[in-house]
Design an enzyme around this catalytic site. Sequence first.
Site, mmCIF file in Angstrom:
data_model
loop_
_atom_site.group_PDB
_atom_site.id
_atom_site.type_symbol
_atom_site.label_atom_id
_atom_site.label_comp_id
_atom_site.label_asym_id
_atom_site.label_seq_id
_atom_site.Cartn_x
_atom_site.Cartn_y
_atom_site.Cartn_z
ATOM 1 N N ALA A 114 0.884 -1.157 -0.060
ATOM 2 C CA ALA A 114 -0.135 0.018 0.150
ATOM 3 C C ALA A 114 0.855 1.176 0.015
ATOM 4 O O ALA A 114 2.036 1.332 -0.807
ATOM 5 C CB ALA A 114 -0.821 0.129 1.253
ATOM 6 N N CYS A 115 0.565 2.230 0.679
ATOM 7 C CA CYS A 115 1.047 3.569 0.723
ATOM 8 C C CYS A 115 2.628 3.615 1.288
ATOM 9 O O CYS A 115 3.506 4.548 0.924
ATOM 10 C CB CYS A 115 0.585 4.561 1.528
ATOM 11 S SG CYS A 115 -1.077 4.947 0.997
ATOM 12 N N ALA A 116 2.956 2.340 1.846
ATOM 13 C CA ALA A 116 4.353 2.134 2.375
ATOM 14 C C ALA A 116 5.359 1.557 1.334
ATOM 15 O O ALA A 116 6.571 1.225 1.612
ATOM 16 C CB ALA A 116 4.588 1.443 3.667
#
Length: 372
Positions: A155-157
């Site tokens: 995801a966003c990481a």
Amino acid sequence: MKNSLIRSTGYWVPSNVISNDELVASYNAWATRFNTDHAGAIAAGKAEEVPLSSSEFIRNASGIERRHVYEKTGILDIDHMTPRIPPRGIDEVSTQAEFALKSVRIALDKAGYDGSDIDGVIVASSAQQRNFPAVACEIQEAIGSTGFSFDMTMACASALYGLHMANGMIKSGQARRILICSPELMTCINVHSRREVHFIFGDASAAMIVEADDGRPGGWDVIGSHAENKWSSALRSDYGFINIAERTVDPEFAPHLDQDGHRVFKDVVGFAPQVARRMMESIELSPSDVRRTWLHQANIRMVDMIAKRILERDRTEDNAPAILHEYGNTSSSSVVMNFEMHSDDMAIGETGVMCAFGAGYGVGAAAVRKRA
């Protein structure tokens, strides 16, 4: 053990822009039509009235004022509310690979490399266009690279998970120079008919070249990296290949894509700074030693609080810059974009911390120091 460094970064955003006012006008037109068409069911308690949105609500909830998008008309069309992207033949470059290459070529040019100088390609993003073959393998072919390539998602990481993996591979001698690219077409994932999330995402592509230190000047030493997870389904997307099979049982099945915003905020604001601080402690880096932190751009209140807990001082646009107002949440590409936009002014020897956080929950952190 080889030391690793970030040799260059690159990012690219589409020229199409949707303002809050445009997005709200589209969403409210859809919501008003839905409420009118289902007025009887709503009155009978068999359906819920869809709430309206506003530009003020979006700014207060997120700090976002506009977002750059791959395709605009489909998102604003209340009969579709999703980007219009035509399918491509198997002999054509895929949409996501083409999107990635726009930032990849920028990073290669800045480093003075061509694809043959790369021996590993990682596509690190919230979702990939297909299950196989890997989008990374397609990018590898397009730039003329050899070696390994694979897709990964956190995801966003994702971009900082990719950096953490590249850092380890280079230090152990498994690779010499790795390209990490994060082509985030988040408007294709989003549900633009859901008030809680209709405004969040923009589209952007970012890339990093991470390599072993060969004595060449410039770049940023990677002096520490860390990744850590804690399970949560409070931010969840169920889109995937099993959906087809699920619909054979329930033709009306709609994959879940939503978030419990208050829970995510509370959980991540507590968890993300802990991961960054553990990484800092492992390399004996104190908050006072950190000139700047570049954070994933999720929402401005999260940026404020996470920056303060990492730095032990209030966030300013100098010590933790924000780019949310212009680009929205571009998932994992945001931390790389933020780094590139706000690092040239740092002096040689100054240190910064990158931190990204997303569904999972997954948190990635890295400490970098500017080289002579």
